[in-house]
Design a protein around this motif. Structure first.
Motif: not given
Length: 310
Positions: A75, A233, A237, A241-243
């Motif tokens: 990341t 995002e 991400y 992910q989308n949490h």
């Protein structure tokens, strides 16, 4: 910021930006005025020898793997190594040889925010500053609960640390689309020279939680940022992910550097005290000037009366 000198003369259309306000991190000095053309949307090139300023890509204050397992090295490699790097490279291209060339990053942000009528340089400048601030808002082994003056202010202004956490989580989770959530120190006594104050209130010298879209940050409102979470995002991400709510909770519990937040609070309070002192000095000087003026008027009146009697 490294500075290199270039001697080639350049020229092109002009641009307009509003006078900047004194702000955080040493933003001071006389207002700057530029002129902006809607057609070109570029800053004026300076005639004659120019100073070419190169904004550097500042690394996080820890190795890229230091926040694992909570934030992965992958990341950081993408977020810092690609996204943050792109903002720096793009801004350098935008300002080279213009009247923004050589200004501090904070000056560029406040000038190009332009009361919300954002100029092209703002997004890259804001994102550079925001990301540097974000990296420094975290530390290995962070999280937990602050102490000292910071905790006292949090409990005073939010009711409890737990209520602060809930409000901060809510702001970060409900920021629609890309943006940021901030804890900031508000001490501007309502007047914001280059923006609409998002939290108008008679209560100043308080901690507030605000959220902002895209590259906007509290410097534009003359607030003092203390803590930031990036909710673009790309910030989470790869790991979540989308949490987004899971990322926000982990940020607070495992990553926040309360030492950095406390240090920023002390700087903000000192800045506010300095500004209040300056305002008081100006007020006293104005009162003395008015008193002197009245004294001169009284002397002239008395002198006129005496001459008439004679």
């Amino acid at each position: 910021m490294a500075v290199a000198f270039a001697s080639s003369p350049t020229s092109s259309p002009t641009c307009t930006v509003l006078p900047r306000q004194a702000g955080l991190l040493g933003i001071s000095g006389s207002p700057r005025t530029l002129q902006w053309t809607k057609k070109e949307r570029r800053c004026r090139r300076k005639a004659g020898p120019t100073i070419t300023a190169k904004l550097d890509l500042k690394p996080p204050p820890y190795p890229l793997n230091a926040l694992e397992p909570h934030m992965s090295q992958e990341t950081l490699e993408y977020h810092w190594g690609k996204h943050h790097r792109a903002y720096v490279e793009n801004l350098n291209k935008q300002i080279v040889g213009t009247e923004l060339d050589g200004m501090s990053l904070e000056d560029i942000i406040i000038i190009s925010y332009n009361k919300g009528d954002i100029l092209p340089t703002f997004n890259n400048a804001g994102q550079i500053w925001n990301h540097e601030f974000f990296w420094e808002s975290m530390q290995p082994g962070g999280g937990g609960k602050p102490d000292g003056d910071l905790l006292e202010l949090i409990e005073r202004d939010f009711g409890s640390f737990e209520k602060f956490v809930e409000e901060f989580k809510s702001a970060a989770a409900t920021q629609f689309g890309s943006g940021w959530a901030w804890l900031a120190y508000k001490a501007n006594r309502l007047e914001v020279g280059n923006a609409v104050n998002p939290r108008p209130s008679n209560d100043d010298k308080r901690l507030v939680i605000v959220k902002s879209p895209n590259a906007v940050n509290p410097l534009a409102w003359d607030y003092s940022p203390l803590l930031a979470i990036d909710v673009w995002e790309h910030a989470y991400y790869l790991d979540f992910q989308n949490h987004r709510p899971d990322y926000i909770l982990l940020f607070i519990e495992k990553l926040v550097s309360w030492e950095a937040v406390s240090s920023r609070l002390e700087i903000a309070k000192a800045r506010d005290a300095e500004r209040e002192g300056e305002e008081e000095r100006k007020k006293r000087a104005e009162e003395e000037k008015m008193a002197d003026s009245k004294g001169v008027e009284m002397y002239l009146d008395n002198d006129t009366d005496n001459s008439e009697v004679e």
